[in-house]
Design a protein around this motif. Structure first.
Motif, PDB file in Angstrom:
ATOM      1  N   GLY A 326     -61.638 -87.114  -6.738  1.00  0.00           N
ATOM      2  CA  GLY A 326     -61.135 -87.947  -5.653  1.00  0.00           C
ATOM      3  C   GLY A 326     -59.654 -88.242  -5.807  1.00  0.00           C
ATOM      4  N   LEU A 327     -59.232 -89.388  -5.288  1.00  0.00           N
ATOM      5  CA  LEU A 327     -57.825 -89.777  -5.283  1.00  0.00           C
ATOM      6  C   LEU A 327     -57.654 -91.131  -5.958  1.00  0.00           C
ATOM      7  CD1 LEU A 327     -56.942 -88.851  -1.595  1.00  0.00           C
ATOM      8  CD2 LEU A 327     -56.135 -87.642  -3.630  1.00  0.00           C
ATOM      9  N   ARG A 328     -56.569 -91.264  -6.683  1.00  0.00           N
ATOM     10  CA  ARG A 328     -56.192 -92.549  -7.288  1.00  0.00           C
ATOM     11  C   ARG A 328     -55.025 -93.140  -6.487  1.00  0.00           C
ATOM     12  NH1 ARG A 328     -55.971 -91.675 -13.017  1.00  0.00           N
ATOM     13  NH2 ARG A 328     -58.176 -92.251 -12.841  1.00  0.00           N
ATOM     14  N   VAL A 329     -55.182 -94.371  -6.064  1.00  0.00           N
ATOM     15  CA  VAL A 329     -54.165 -95.083  -5.294  1.00  0.00           C
ATOM     16  C   VAL A 329     -53.404 -96.013  -6.227  1.00  0.00           C
ATOM     17  CG1 VAL A 329     -53.754 -96.643  -3.374  1.00  0.00           C
ATOM     18  CG2 VAL A 329     -55.650 -95.009  -3.252  1.00  0.00           C
ATOM     19  N   LEU A 330     -52.076 -95.914  -6.234  1.00  0.00           N
ATOM     20  CA  LEU A 330     -51.229 -96.801  -7.035  1.00  0.00           C
ATOM     21  C   LEU A 330     -50.467 -97.711  -6.077  1.00  0.00           C
ATOM     22  CD1 LEU A 330     -51.464 -93.904  -8.607  1.00  0.00           C
ATOM     23  CD2 LEU A 330     -49.778 -94.924 -10.129  1.00  0.00           C
ATOM     24  N   TYR A 331     -50.560 -99.019  -6.274  1.00  0.00           N
ATOM     25  CA  TYR A 331     -49.918 -99.954  -5.344  1.00  0.00           C
ATOM     26  C   TYR A 331     -49.236-101.088  -6.098  1.00  0.00           C
ATOM     27  CZ  TYR A 331     -54.000-103.023  -6.052  1.00  0.00           C
ATOM     28  OH  TYR A 331     -54.969-103.828  -6.594  1.00  0.00           O
ATOM     29  N   THR A 332     -48.348-101.789  -5.381  1.00  0.00           N
ATOM     30  CA  THR A 332     -47.554-102.856  -5.981  1.00  0.00           C
ATOM     31  C   THR A 332     -47.363-103.994  -4.990  1.00  0.00           C
ATOM     32  OG1 THR A 332     -45.381-103.400  -6.933  1.00  0.00           O
ATOM     33  CG2 THR A 332     -45.422-101.690  -5.261  1.00  0.00           C
ATOM     34  N   SER A 333     -47.154-105.189  -5.538  1.00  0.00           N
ATOM     35  CA  SER A 333     -46.816-106.347  -4.702  1.00  0.00           C
ATOM     36  C   SER A 333     -45.312-106.465  -4.509  1.00  0.00           C
ATOM     37  CB  SER A 333     -47.367-107.631  -5.343  1.00  0.00           C
ATOM     38  OG  SER A 333     -46.826-107.820  -6.638  1.00  0.00           O
ATOM     39  N   GLU A 334     -44.547-105.659  -5.241  1.00  0.00           N
ATOM     40  CA  GLU A 334     -43.093-105.641  -5.057  1.00  0.00           C
ATOM     41  C   GLU A 334     -42.768-104.761  -3.854  1.00  0.00           C
ATOM     42  OE1 GLU A 334     -41.100-104.461  -8.618  1.00  0.00           O
ATOM     43  OE2 GLU A 334     -42.193-105.870  -9.892  1.00  0.00           O
ATOM     44  N   LEU A 335     -42.698-105.375  -2.686  1.00  0.00           N
ATOM     45  CA  LEU A 335     -42.544-104.614  -1.447  1.00  0.00           C
ATOM     46  C   LEU A 335     -41.206-103.893  -1.403  1.00  0.00           C
ATOM     47  CD1 LEU A 335     -44.077-107.082   1.161  1.00  0.00           C
ATOM     48  CD2 LEU A 335     -45.194-105.274  -0.150  1.00  0.00           C
ATOM     49  N   ARG A 336     -41.254-102.704  -0.896  1.00  0.00           N
ATOM     50  CA  ARG A 336     -40.053-101.892  -0.768  1.00  0.00           C
ATOM     51  C   ARG A 336     -39.382-102.143   0.580  1.00  0.00           C
ATOM     52  NH1 ARG A 336     -41.828 -96.235  -3.839  1.00  0.00           N
ATOM     53  NH2 ARG A 336     -41.968 -97.211  -5.898  1.00  0.00           N
ATOM     54  N   GLN A 337     -38.239-101.514   0.782  1.00  0.00           N
ATOM     55  CA  GLN A 337     -37.420-101.816   1.955  1.00  0.00           C
ATOM     56  C   GLN A 337     -38.085-101.390   3.263  1.00  0.00           C
ATOM     57  OE1 GLN A 337     -33.530-100.045   1.720  1.00  0.00           O
ATOM     58  NE2 GLN A 337     -32.834-100.909   3.678  1.00  0.00           N
ATOM     59  N   HIS A 338     -38.811-100.277   3.245  1.00  0.00           N
ATOM     60  CA  HIS A 338     -39.363 -99.718   4.483  1.00  0.00           C
ATOM     61  C   HIS A 338     -40.851 -99.422   4.342  1.00  0.00           C
ATOM     62  CE1 HIS A 338     -35.309 -99.127   6.101  1.00  0.00           C
ATOM     63  NE2 HIS A 338     -34.977 -98.526   4.962  1.00  0.00           N
ATOM     64  N   ASP A 339     -41.555 -99.538   5.495  1.00  0.00           N
ATOM     65  CA  ASP A 339     -42.930 -99.040   5.590  1.00  0.00           C
ATOM     66  C   ASP A 339     -42.879 -97.566   5.962  1.00  0.00           C
ATOM     67  OD1 ASP A 339     -43.902-101.542   5.051  1.00  0.00           O
ATOM     68  OD2 ASP A 339     -44.406-102.019   7.129  1.00  0.00           O
ATOM     69  N   LEU A 340     -43.657 -96.749   5.252  1.00  0.00           N
ATOM     70  CA  LEU A 340     -43.697 -95.314   5.518  1.00  0.00           C
ATOM     71  C   LEU A 340     -44.604 -94.995   6.701  1.00  0.00           C
ATOM     72  CD1 LEU A 340     -43.963 -93.405   2.126  1.00  0.00           C
ATOM     73  CD2 LEU A 340     -42.187 -93.152   3.850  1.00  0.00           C
ATOM     74  N   GLY A 341     -44.247 -93.946   7.442  1.00  0.00           N
ATOM     75  CA  GLY A 341     -45.105 -93.367   8.455  1.00  0.00           C
ATOM     76  C   GLY A 341     -45.431 -91.937   8.078  1.00  0.00           C
ATOM     77  N   TYR A 342     -46.517 -91.415   8.648  1.00  0.00           N
ATOM     78  CA  TYR A 342     -46.990 -90.079   8.315  1.00  0.00           C
ATOM     79  C   TYR A 342     -47.390 -89.399   9.617  1.00  0.00           C
ATOM     80  CZ  TYR A 342     -49.247 -86.603   5.264  1.00  0.00           C
ATOM     81  OH  TYR A 342     -49.583 -85.456   4.580  1.00  0.00           O
ATOM     82  N   MET A 343     -46.730 -88.293   9.961  1.00  0.00           N
ATOM     83  CA  MET A 343     -46.968 -87.629  11.237  1.00  0.00           C
ATOM     84  C   MET A 343     -47.309 -86.154  11.014  1.00  0.00           C
ATOM     85  SD  MET A 343     -44.441 -87.192  14.546  1.00  0.00           S
ATOM     86  CE  MET A 343     -43.631 -88.728  14.147  1.00  0.00           C
ATOM     87  N   PRO A 477     -38.542 -95.704   9.914  1.00  0.00           N
ATOM     88  CA  PRO A 477     -39.621 -96.685   9.875  1.00  0.00           C
ATOM     89  C   PRO A 477     -40.938 -96.078  10.365  1.00  0.00           C
ATOM     90  CG  PRO A 477     -38.256 -97.066  11.787  1.00  0.00           C
ATOM     91  CD  PRO A 477     -37.580 -95.993  10.993  1.00  0.00           C
ATOM     92  N   ASN A 478     -42.016 -96.791  10.071  1.00  0.00           N
ATOM     93  CA  ASN A 478     -43.330 -96.373  10.532  1.00  0.00           C
ATOM     94  C   ASN A 478     -43.426 -96.557  12.039  1.00  0.00           C
ATOM     95  OD1 ASN A 478     -46.025 -95.621  10.566  1.00  0.00           O
ATOM     96  ND2 ASN A 478     -46.768 -97.645   9.994  1.00  0.00           N
ATOM     97  N   MET A 479     -44.182 -95.700  12.705  1.00  0.00           N
ATOM     98  CA  MET A 479     -44.483 -95.904  14.125  1.00  0.00           C
ATOM     99  C   MET A 479     -45.888 -95.395  14.400  1.00  0.00           C
ATOM    100  SD  MET A 479     -42.036 -93.142  16.050  1.00  0.00           S
ATOM    101  CE  MET A 479     -42.092 -91.403  15.696  1.00  0.00           C
ATOM    102  N   LYS A 480     -46.389 -95.660  15.595  1.00  0.00           N
ATOM    103  CA  LYS A 480     -47.794 -95.401  15.883  1.00  0.00           C
ATOM    104  C   LYS A 480     -48.098 -93.936  16.150  1.00  0.00           C
ATOM    105  CE  LYS A 480     -48.636-100.039  17.731  1.00  0.00           C
ATOM    106  NZ  LYS A 480     -48.973-100.838  18.941  1.00  0.00           N
ATOM    107  N   LEU A 481     -47.084 -93.133  16.443  1.00  0.00           N
ATOM    108  CA  LEU A 481     -47.319 -91.715  16.711  1.00  0.00           C
ATOM    109  C   LEU A 481     -47.818 -91.022  15.451  1.00  0.00           C
ATOM    110  CD1 LEU A 481     -47.096 -89.427  18.802  1.00  0.00           C
ATOM    111  CD2 LEU A 481     -44.778 -89.026  17.963  1.00  0.00           C
ATOM    112  N   ARG A 482     -48.956 -90.331  15.560  1.00  0.00           N
ATOM    113  CA  ARG A 482     -49.552 -89.697  14.395  1.00  0.00           C
ATOM    114  C   ARG A 482     -49.645 -88.174  14.506  1.00  0.00           C
ATOM    115  NH1 ARG A 482     -48.182 -93.676  12.505  1.00  0.00           N
ATOM    116  NH2 ARG A 482     -49.410 -95.308  11.489  1.00  0.00           N
TER     117      ARG A 482
END
Length: 579
Positions: A326-343, A477-482
């Protein structure tokens, strides 16, 4: 090797220490034999020069080469060994056959350091990326096929080589790409999303498992994904993708639920889970996002449910195995400057992706048109997006992939180009420089296929014998278009086959020709089976499908698919550098 240690151990110690010190200056590394971990390669790029350091579990000779396709023939090779007396012999060679490679008249590989200890040989060497010697290979951006070999004994004299036997292989690497930042913040935490899949006898299975997103206690940023591959099962896992859904899906109802695609019990709600967050492909490594951006989770508008898709490829039809990869997710509470989008760009997985048999280099193209991109930006008051990473995907016939960028009728430098695409090595790549995409821009994904070993038409589909043509972009920035994609319209294919008048047939639920009479009423699939393909027919078919009308997919996070037809774009000039 006893005499080596007795007579020149001080020299060896100095050489090994030097190599160890240089290790910290290398930006990339990989085992060329990941199953055995005997051949460790490090490398770094300095302007127009690339430097390698090979650390190999042998006290014999070591070989390394740049190959056109993973085969020995046509490869640019360097071989070297350290003698019992501490002398090092290193030669630039080339291979024109599967025999001892020839010593090159122009010695363009430069030895920089060498040494041995009781178990390993160390060789550090460099060369220019571009060499004028006809027997050398230029190292380009994108996928590079490297070959390796070693022997447990030194040759009898400096220019000789013995056959390496089974200690040889090939691997694809991204030699010139930006190194991923794997430094994690102190508060990094992980979640493992794992399958429990009893392997079916079928060759191709798409397996899905649902996961409730945990309560993070507020917004967090996912900063990396890593594959978790059960040892011994690496060869059966083609890809793993993680999705969220267009609809609100009950996370409690589906947490831990697993189904194969097309099974009777496959939940209807899961058909809306089309928003891809991450794509890992066979041969790839983990995905580590740049320091300025991360995928948002735990916020008020963030997903509460993940659906993981795993493509299992089982050509030996094995059974009696349970896979927990499967997949391992690595996350942090130290928020970065931008939210990523994936298209997702390119072409939809459909029977309108058609590749004739016998094609040496058949090119298809899927276009993200400005109508879709501009509308999505305007709805969210975004003037531009910054592309920071690209992930390409095709199946077995794919040979090259390219992401083109057109603005105001002028083709800009390609966002990404991989002229040596490898089905077994599909990796998300960070760009050397961010690319700005503005309203009105076109984004075009081109895929080049080789079907010279096939006698039948290849269609778009899910199995590895069928084909795909995707180019995913990571952006902020992230946007709703996928999804922003296009496929050739079936009417264009019919025109390429000689139809002069086309209509939609309710009886066939498909487009069919009216004229000429001998084609009347026949679907594209029926016509394709009767074609005697030659190079002229293939070229006509390719030209028509690339210049005719297209069916476009413009899919946002919170709306249904919008489909319409649009003609091909015109590019005023060729790319500003050689193809």
């Amino acid at each position: 090797m006893a005499s080596f240690w007795a007579r020149v151990w001080i020299v060896a110690a100095v050489t090994v220490t030097l190599a160890t010190c240089l290790e910290g200056k290398f930006t990339h590394s990989a085992y060329l034999d990941p199953a055995r971990e005997k051949y460790f390669l490090q490398w770094r790029l300095d302007a127009d020069t690339i430097t390698f350091r090979a650390s190999v579990a042998t006290l014999g000779y070591v070989g390394f080469g740049i190959s056109p396709n993973g085969d020995m023939i046509g490869s640019d090779i360097v071989t070297g060994f350290v003698t019992d007396h501490g002398d090092t012999f290193c030669y630039d060679r080339y291979a024109s056959a599967r025999t001892t490679p020839t010593i090159d008249a122009s010695q363009d590989w430069r030895l920089e350091a060498s040494g041995e200890n009781g178990t390993h040989t160390f060789l550090q060497f460099s060369r220019n990326l571009v060499l004028c010697d006809s027997t050398d290979r230029t190292i380009k951006a994108g996928t590079t096929r490297v070959i390796w070999a070693y022997h447990n004994q030194d040759p009898q004299h400096d220019t000789a080589l013995m056959y390496h036997g089974e200690t040889r292989g090939a691997r694809s690497l991204m030699l010139l790409d930006v190194p991923q930042n794997r430094e994690m913040p102190d508060d990094v935490q992980t979640i493992d999303l794992l399958n429990t899949y009893s392997v079916m006898k079928k060759q191709t299975v798409y397996w899905y498992r649902g996961f409730k997103v945990p309560d993070f206690g507020g917004k967090r940023h996912i900063i990396a994904f890593e594959p978790v591959l059960q040892p011994g099962h690496e060869g059966m896992i083609h890809h793993m993708d993680l999705y969220t859904c267009l609809k609100d899906v009950d996370p409690d109802m589906y947490d831990g639920v697993q189904h194969a695609r097309h099974s009777r019990d496959f939940p209807e709600d899961w058909h809306s889970c089309k928003i891809r967050l991450v794509a890992w492909e066979v041969g790839g490594e983990g995905i580590y996002y740049p320091e300025k951006a991360g995928l948002s989770v735990g916020g008020p508008d963030d997903p509460t449910f993940f659906l993981m898709e795993t493509h299992y490829n089982n050509p030996q039809h094995k059974t009696g195995i349970v896979d927990r990869s499967g997949l391992r997710v690595l996350y942090t509470s130290e928020l970065r400057q931008h939210d990523l989008g994936y298209m997702q760009l390119g072409m939809e997985v459909a029977r309108t992706l058609i590749i004739p048999p016998g094609s040496q280099a058949f090119v298809t193209a899927g276009t993200c048109y400005p109508d879709c991109l501009e509308k999505a930006m305007e709805e969210e008051s975004i003037e531009k997006i910054h592309v920071i990473g690209v992930h390409f995907h095709t199946h077995l016939a794919g040979r090259k992939m390219k992401m083109r960028h057109v603005r105001n009728g002028v083709e800009l430098p390609w966002i990404r180009n991989d002229g040596n695409f490898d089905f077994n090595f599909q990796q998300t790549v960070s760009l050397q420089k961010e690319v700005e995409v503005l309203k009105g821009d076109y984004l075009i994904v081109e895929c080049t296929y080789n079907t010279t070993d096939r006698r039948k038409v290849t269609y778009g589909g899910l199995s590895t014998e069928e084909e795909m043509c995707f180019g995913h972009i990571l952006h902020y920035p992230n946007m709703k278009l996928r999804r922003c994609k296009s496929n050739p319209h079936k009417a264009s294919y019919l025109t390429a086959l000689g139809a002069t008048e086309v209509t939609f047939s309710a009886a066939e639920n498909d487009y069919v020709p009216i004229q000429p009479r001998h084609m009347a009423g026949k679907t594209i699939q029926k016509l394709l089976h009767s074609i005697d393909w030659d190079e002229n027919t293939r070229q006509t078919f390719q030209t028509q499908q690339r210049t005719g009308n297209t069916s476009v997919t413009c899919m946002k996070k919170d709306t249904s698919v919008e489909a319409y037809h649009q003609g091909d774009i015109e590019v005023c000039r060729k790319p500003p550098f050689a193809t």
